[in-house]
Structures are given as C-alpha cells and as structure tokens.
Design a protein around this motif. Structure first.
Motif, PDB file in Angstrom:
ATOM      1  N   GLN A 117       0.866  -1.181   0.000  1.00 42.33           N
ATOM      2  CA  GLN A 117       0.000   0.000   0.000  1.00 42.33           C
ATOM      3  C   GLN A 117       0.902   1.230   0.000  1.00 42.33           C
ATOM      4  O   GLN A 117       1.272   1.763   1.040  1.00 42.33           O
ATOM      5  CB  GLN A 117      -0.935  -0.039   1.211  1.00 42.33           C
ATOM      6  CG  GLN A 117      -1.970   1.077   1.205  1.00 42.33           C
ATOM      7  CD  GLN A 117      -3.068   0.855   2.219  1.00 42.33           C
ATOM      8  OE1 GLN A 117      -3.910  -0.012   2.052  1.00 42.33           O
ATOM      9  NE2 GLN A 117      -3.050   1.630   3.303  1.00 42.33           N
ATOM     10  N   LEU A 118       1.229   1.676  -1.189  1.00 42.35           N
ATOM     11  CA  LEU A 118       2.265   2.683  -1.385  1.00 42.35           C
ATOM     12  C   LEU A 118       1.686   4.068  -1.665  1.00 42.35           C
ATOM     13  O   LEU A 118       0.620   4.192  -2.274  1.00 42.35           O
ATOM     14  CB  LEU A 118       3.146   2.289  -2.576  1.00 42.35           C
ATOM     15  CG  LEU A 118       4.042   1.078  -2.394  1.00 42.35           C
ATOM     16  CD1 LEU A 118       4.470   0.526  -3.751  1.00 42.35           C
ATOM     17  CD2 LEU A 118       5.272   1.452  -1.567  1.00 42.35           C
ATOM     18  N   PRO A 119       2.402   5.117  -1.280  1.00 45.12           N
ATOM     19  CA  PRO A 119       2.024   6.467  -1.722  1.00 45.12           C
ATOM     20  C   PRO A 119       2.351   6.638  -3.197  1.00 45.12           C
ATOM     21  O   PRO A 119       3.252   5.979  -3.731  1.00 45.12           O
ATOM     22  CB  PRO A 119       2.895   7.380  -0.847  1.00 45.12           C
ATOM     23  CG  PRO A 119       4.081   6.542  -0.491  1.00 45.12           C
ATOM     24  CD  PRO A 119       3.584   5.125  -0.400  1.00 45.12           C
ATOM     25  N   ASN A 124       8.096   6.795  -8.192  1.00 43.65           N
ATOM     26  CA  ASN A 124       7.067   5.826  -7.774  1.00 43.65           C
ATOM     27  C   ASN A 124       7.493   4.395  -8.077  1.00 43.65           C
ATOM     28  O   ASN A 124       7.328   3.496  -7.243  1.00 43.65           O
ATOM     29  CB  ASN A 124       5.746   6.124  -8.489  1.00 43.65           C
ATOM     30  CG  ASN A 124       5.131   7.441  -8.067  1.00 43.65           C
ATOM     31  OD1 ASN A 124       5.311   7.903  -6.953  1.00 43.65           O
ATOM     32  ND2 ASN A 124       4.387   8.054  -8.979  1.00 43.65           N
ATOM     33  N   ARG A 149      10.400   3.377  -5.810  1.00 46.09           N
ATOM     34  CA  ARG A 149       9.927   3.094  -4.459  1.00 46.09           C
ATOM     35  C   ARG A 149       9.290   1.701  -4.392  1.00 46.09           C
ATOM     36  O   ARG A 149       9.532   0.934  -3.471  1.00 46.09           O
ATOM     37  CB  ARG A 149       8.914   4.147  -4.021  1.00 46.09           C
ATOM     38  CG  ARG A 149       8.367   3.910  -2.607  1.00 46.09           C
ATOM     39  CD  ARG A 149       7.208   4.836  -2.284  1.00 46.09           C
ATOM     40  NE  ARG A 149       7.624   6.232  -2.215  1.00 46.09           N
ATOM     41  CZ  ARG A 149       7.191   7.195  -3.001  1.00 46.09           C
ATOM     42  NH1 ARG A 149       6.315   6.921  -3.963  1.00 46.09           N
ATOM     43  NH2 ARG A 149       7.615   8.435  -2.862  1.00 46.09           N
ATOM     44  N   SER A 181      10.938  -1.402  -2.317  1.00 45.67           N
ATOM     45  CA  SER A 181      10.130  -1.975  -1.239  1.00 45.67           C
ATOM     46  C   SER A 181       9.965  -3.474  -1.429  1.00 45.67           C
ATOM     47  O   SER A 181      10.044  -4.250  -0.463  1.00 45.67           O
ATOM     48  CB  SER A 181       8.755  -1.297  -1.194  1.00 45.67           C
ATOM     49  OG  SER A 181       8.879   0.091  -0.937  1.00 45.67           O
ATOM     50  N   ALA A 215      -1.771   4.153  -0.790  1.00 43.17           N
ATOM     51  CA  ALA A 215      -1.906   4.816   0.512  1.00 43.17           C
ATOM     52  C   ALA A 215      -2.762   6.067   0.340  1.00 43.17           C
ATOM     53  O   ALA A 215      -2.769   6.703  -0.718  1.00 43.17           O
ATOM     54  CB  ALA A 215      -0.539   5.181   1.063  1.00 43.17           C
ATOM     55  N   CYS A 254       0.901   4.450   4.237  1.00 45.37           N
ATOM     56  CA  CYS A 254       1.855   3.522   3.622  1.00 45.37           C
ATOM     57  C   CYS A 254       2.031   2.318   4.540  1.00 45.37           C
ATOM     58  O   CYS A 254       2.398   2.466   5.706  1.00 45.37           O
ATOM     59  CB  CYS A 254       3.185   4.226   3.379  1.00 45.37           C
ATOM     60  SG  CYS A 254       4.436   3.181   2.600  1.00 45.37           S
ATOM     61  N   GLU A 255       1.772   1.148   4.014  1.00 46.24           N
ATOM     62  CA  GLU A 255       1.813  -0.053   4.845  1.00 46.24           C
ATOM     63  C   GLU A 255       2.023  -1.281   3.962  1.00 46.24           C
ATOM     64  O   GLU A 255       1.487  -1.360   2.856  1.00 46.24           O
ATOM     65  CB  GLU A 255       0.512  -0.190   5.632  1.00 46.24           C
ATOM     66  CG  GLU A 255       0.513  -1.315   6.656  1.00 46.24           C
ATOM     67  CD  GLU A 255      -0.730  -1.306   7.537  1.00 46.24           C
ATOM     68  OE1 GLU A 255      -1.017  -2.345   8.164  1.00 46.24           O
ATOM     69  OE2 GLU A 255      -1.418  -0.256   7.586  1.00 46.24           O
TER      70      GLU A 255
END
Length: 284
Positions: free
Chosen positions: A11-13, A21, A24, A28, A217, A247-248
């Motif tokens: 669950q990304l920004p 993006n 990231r 991750s 997110a 973000c999780e």
C-alpha cells in the motif's frame, strides 16, 4: 507439495514522478524479499506509478510491455524469482488508453495483461457541494477479455477496482477454476466506508475463494483520495488481514486448503440449479 502461498500487499504512496514511484515500489519489494525469504508474490496498487485522475491518464500512459514501468517490473520479477501483479498503469495502444494490470512470472515473462473491463463512473450528488463525480470512460477504453493466470499451483483471476462490483465476472472466474481473485484498487474514499469490505466479502462468500485487494496509501491532499485498507479476505468471507490508511506493507501466508474445505462443507457450487435459472431467460 505445499498448497500455501506467501504474498505481499504494498500500500504505497503515489506522487507525480513516475520514476520515483516505480523505484519506491521496486525497492520496497526487494526489501520485503530480503526480510521474508518465502515471499512468492508481490501485489501493487491500481495506478501505482502515477496519480489517478482523468487529467493524468494521457500524460502518464505507456506502452505494454515496452514501457519503462513494465521493463522495471519484468527485471524485478526475474531478479527476485517471484511473481508480481503490477497493480495497474495506463496503457497506450495507438490512440486508445486502457487501465491495465500486468502479471509477471519469476523469470520475468509477462503472463497476464488485464485491461479493466468495467470503467468507473459515478456521480454522487451534489457534486458541487461535497459530492463526487468521476468518469473513466471519458478518457479510457474498456477491456473485453478475462484474465486468469497460473501462480504456483493456483489459478488466479484478475480484476481492477470497479470490476469487483460485478458478481458475474467473479462467478466466471470461479467456474474457470480460480481459487483467488486479485483486484488492485484505488477505491474512492467516498465509497470506501460503505462498500470496500462488503464487496470483497460478498465476492468471497459467493464463490468460496480468497479475495485480495491492494490500494494506494491515502493522500488527503490529492485530487482523488484513495480509501486504503488493502485487504485479504478468506473463503469463509472473514477478513484475514487489513491495512490502515497510510503507507503499509502486509505479508501474509495464504492456505489454499481452506478453499477446498469451505467448498466441501458448504457445497453451494454443486447445489446451483442452472436449469431453473435458465427457464427465467433473463438477459444477464
């Protein structure tokens, strides 16, 4: 042979820079694989590489699979030896744009390309006083093909966000032998409290399979605010795991033996009366 699968929901920004993006997301996933050696599948959100919105779609569209986002996902899947369900990006083919989810095998091969079948249109009134209006169809073209991919021993049906509102699609996937449905979803915050969990549990109980969703997110300052709450629902229609708003990352083991157990104990598939339904001759 194990009937389990370890997956990760990211669950990304999502910001305005595609390269950031994508980097990231890749960084991750790499770290999650380092921290969880058993990780077999990573799932990204709808519109994970660029902001979601009618004005943004043409600006950030890419070719599939030649574009930079797809090439990055292919390389990442190959480097880590895992499956990746690449959320969705805006695909450009000729003069048409599609909301497209790509699925990558552990050798980096593209094994699935799902173009969102049901384009999201809503007009929650009053639009000029706190309501919301949105129309994907004003910019995007709807897909017309179902997408089933083989991930390990399991058949997985792919949809994107609004696709999960349509029970016919989920039923067909179940009839095709799917044991899990995955819907990358930038679900609107105005609908989230009412329908987000409800729809996933409904699709799970109707078809006695796992339903997995991955949201961006929440960013309350963006033009379109996603609900968050990425989720794993099991075949009993129980929420097995749920993220919050920000973000999780969720890493969860899925036991597909539960699918067989539920279907055996409550054998609704065998009890369907298709000959009765056919008599109604309703235009479905």
């Amino acid at each position: 042979m194990s009937n389990k699968l370890t997956l990760a929901l990211l669950q990304l920004p999502v910001g305005n820079d595609v390269a950031i993006n994508v980097r990231r997301a890749a960084d991750s996933i790499r770290q999650l694989k380092v921290d969880n050696s058993q990780l077999q599948l990573a799932i990204l959100p709808e519109s994970f590489n660029a902001p979601y919105g009618q004005d943004h779609f043409p600006k950030f569209a890419e070719k599939v699979p030649e574009g930079p986002t797809c090439q990055a996902l292919s390389q990442l899947a190959s480097d880590l030896g895992i499956y990746i369900i690449g959320g969705s990006i805006v695909e450009r083919e000729g003069d048409q744009l599609y909301n497209t989810c790509t699925v990558w095998a552990p050798d980096g091969t593209l094994i699935g390309k799902h173009r969102k079948i049901h384009l999201f249109t809503m007009n929650i009134e009053p639009a000029n006083a706190g309501g919301v209006a949105f129309d994907e169809a004003a910019v995007l073209t709807a897909g017309s093909e179902l997408t089933v991919v083989q991930i390990g021993q399991q058949k997985v049906g792919i949809g994107i966000c609004h696709d999960k509102r349509f029970e016919e699609l989920a039923r067909i996937y179940r009839n095709m032998g799917c044991t899990m449905l995955v819907y990358p979803s930038a679900f609107c915050i105005c609908q989230g409290p009412m329908h987000w969990e409800l729809l996933q549990r409904a699709r799970a109980t109707d078809n006695q399979l796992f339903v997995v969703t991955c949201s961006p997110a929440r960013d309350n300052m963006s033009g379109y605010v996603a609900y968050g709450h990425s989720m794993v629902v099991n075949p009993w229609a129980q929420v097995q795991r749920e993220a919050g708003e920000g973000c999780e990352f969720i890493v969860e083991e899925i036991d597909f033996d539960i699918v067989e157990q539920v279907r055996r104990q409550i054998p609704i598939f065998k009890q369907r009366r298709t000959e009765v339904y056919a008599k109604a001759r309703v235009d479905l």
